[in-house]
Design an enzyme around this catalytic site. Structure first.
Site, PDB file in Angstrom:
ATOM      1  N   LYS A  64      34.773  38.433  88.462  1.00  0.00           N
ATOM      2  CA  LYS A  64      35.879  38.178  89.400  1.00  0.00           C
ATOM      3  C   LYS A  64      36.855  39.351  89.545  1.00  0.00           C
ATOM      4  CE  LYS A  64      34.950  35.198  91.061  1.00  0.00           C
ATOM      5  NZ  LYS A  64      33.664  35.270  91.846  1.00  0.00           N
TER       6      LYS A  64
ATOM      7  N   HIS B 157      28.010  42.880  83.589  1.00  0.00           N
ATOM      8  CA  HIS B 157      29.265  42.386  83.016  1.00  0.00           C
ATOM      9  C   HIS B 157      29.273  42.599  81.493  1.00  0.00           C
ATOM     10  CE1 HIS B 157      30.370  40.555  86.753  1.00  0.00           C
ATOM     11  NE2 HIS B 157      29.589  39.494  86.676  1.00  0.00           N
TER      12      HIS B 157
ATOM     13  N   SER C 233      41.026  33.727  90.628  1.00  0.00           N
ATOM     14  CA  SER C 233      39.741  33.807  91.317  1.00  0.00           C
ATOM     15  C   SER C 233      38.675  33.020  90.543  1.00  0.00           C
ATOM     16  CB  SER C 233      39.336  35.281  91.447  1.00  0.00           C
ATOM     17  OG  SER C 233      38.113  35.416  92.107  1.00  0.00           O
TER      18      SER C 233
END
Ligand code: A3P
Length: 293
Positions: A46, A101, A131
């Site tokens: 995000k 990530h 988010s």
């Protein structure tokens, strides 16, 4: 209180999304064969991942398209640990550009050879939280949370894909000298997309004409990406992963400071305290408000 999230798969202290992660990659990560000209985009979820995927894939593919016009971003720049479409990474032409990530301590050792360029995009964590709250409630594979109050605790405890935001960014920042890494913020990109694209090009040693830079900028705006099916992940989230409601979009608001509409004064103060405690030795600049200089 629920401390266990079934959709999370914890491996070496880091939370992956259980149904998507490819364990054959993750378990063999350390020695994964890396090429000198590989490029990695690293983010906490995000923080502007798909936006930067769009920018990088335009920088690398647009000028010499080689029939990549209709290829979705996720296939131009696959997620390393999720490899959603089971691509054969070994067969990808160089330069391969990956998205990830992963925390600093799980990436392949080869990334430390200093030839590999790593772009780390970070975003102010109150907007990441906001988010993520909407995303968690949108995606069928994640566990819905009915209030910001409970999601705030989940986020602070690191019970999300990506684990703890503070550990992720601090880990990468504190180990930055082990890698060839550039840090850039979502807010910098939002405030001046063109100069951010130029910074990225300069780090990647890619020389684009003014017209090409203009084209990258034009195609990476929120409005353009929202309506570009190759770039907005609509297909993936609706047809491959699944959503809880029809209206929800991956490209939701794309602004700086939306947290102000979602955090109470108390929640904000609590966040500030934890932020200060964790980040006081990290000199990265954070922008919390669209009007901030
Ligand atoms: P919001 O939910 O605040 O709108 P990620 O790709 O890392 O999951 O991040 C998603 C966030 O990036 C979403 O934030 C999304 O709207 C925002 N985003 C995606 N493309 C963008 C763009 N071109 N400009 C600004 N924000 C963008």
């Amino acid at each position: 209180m629920d401390h266990k999230k079934e959709y999370l798969l914890n491996f070496k202290g880091y939370n992956f999304e259980r149904s998507l992660v490819k364990m054959n990659i993750v378990e063999n990560m350390d020695d994964y064969e890396i090429r000198d000209d590989d490029v990695f985009l690293i983010t906490f979820p995000k923080s502007g991942t798909i936006w930067t995927q769009q920018i990088l894939s335009l920088i690398y593919f647009e000028g010499h398209r080689n029939r990549t016009e209709n290829v979705q971003t996720i296939d131009r720049m696959p997620f390393f640990e999720y490899n959603n479409h089971n691509l054969d990474f070994a067969k990808m032409p160089s330069p391969r550009i990956f998205t990830s990530h992963l925390p600093y301590y799980l990436v392949p050792k080869g990334l430390k050879n200093k030839k590999i360029k790593i772009l780390y995009i970070y975003r102010n964590p109150k907007d990441v939280l906001t988010s993520y709250f909407h995303f968690t409630n949108l995606m069928a594979n994640l566990e819905a949370e009915n209030s910001m109050e409970s999601f705030l605790q989940t986020f602070l405890d690191g019970r999300v894909v990506g684990s703890c935001w503070f550990d992720h960014i601090r880990g990468w920042y504190e180990h930055r000298h082990d890698f060839n890494i550039m840090f850039l913020s979502y807010e910098d990109m939002k405030k001046d997309l063109r100069s951010s694209v130029l910074k990225i090009c300069s780090f990647l040693e890619k020389k684009l004409s003014d017209e090409d830079v203009d084209a990258v900028v034009r195609q990476s705006t929120f409005q353009n990406m929202k309506s570009d099916p190759r770039a907005n992940y609509e297909d993936i989230i609706k047809n491959e992963i699944g959503t809880r409601n029809e209206e929800g979009k991956f490209l939701r608001k794309g602004t700086i400071g939306d947290w102000k509409h979602h955090l109470t004064v108390e929640q904000n103060e609590k966040f500030d305290k934890i932020f200060y405690k964790n980040m006081k030795n990290i000199p990265l600049k954070f922008i919390w408000d669209i009007n901030e200089e």
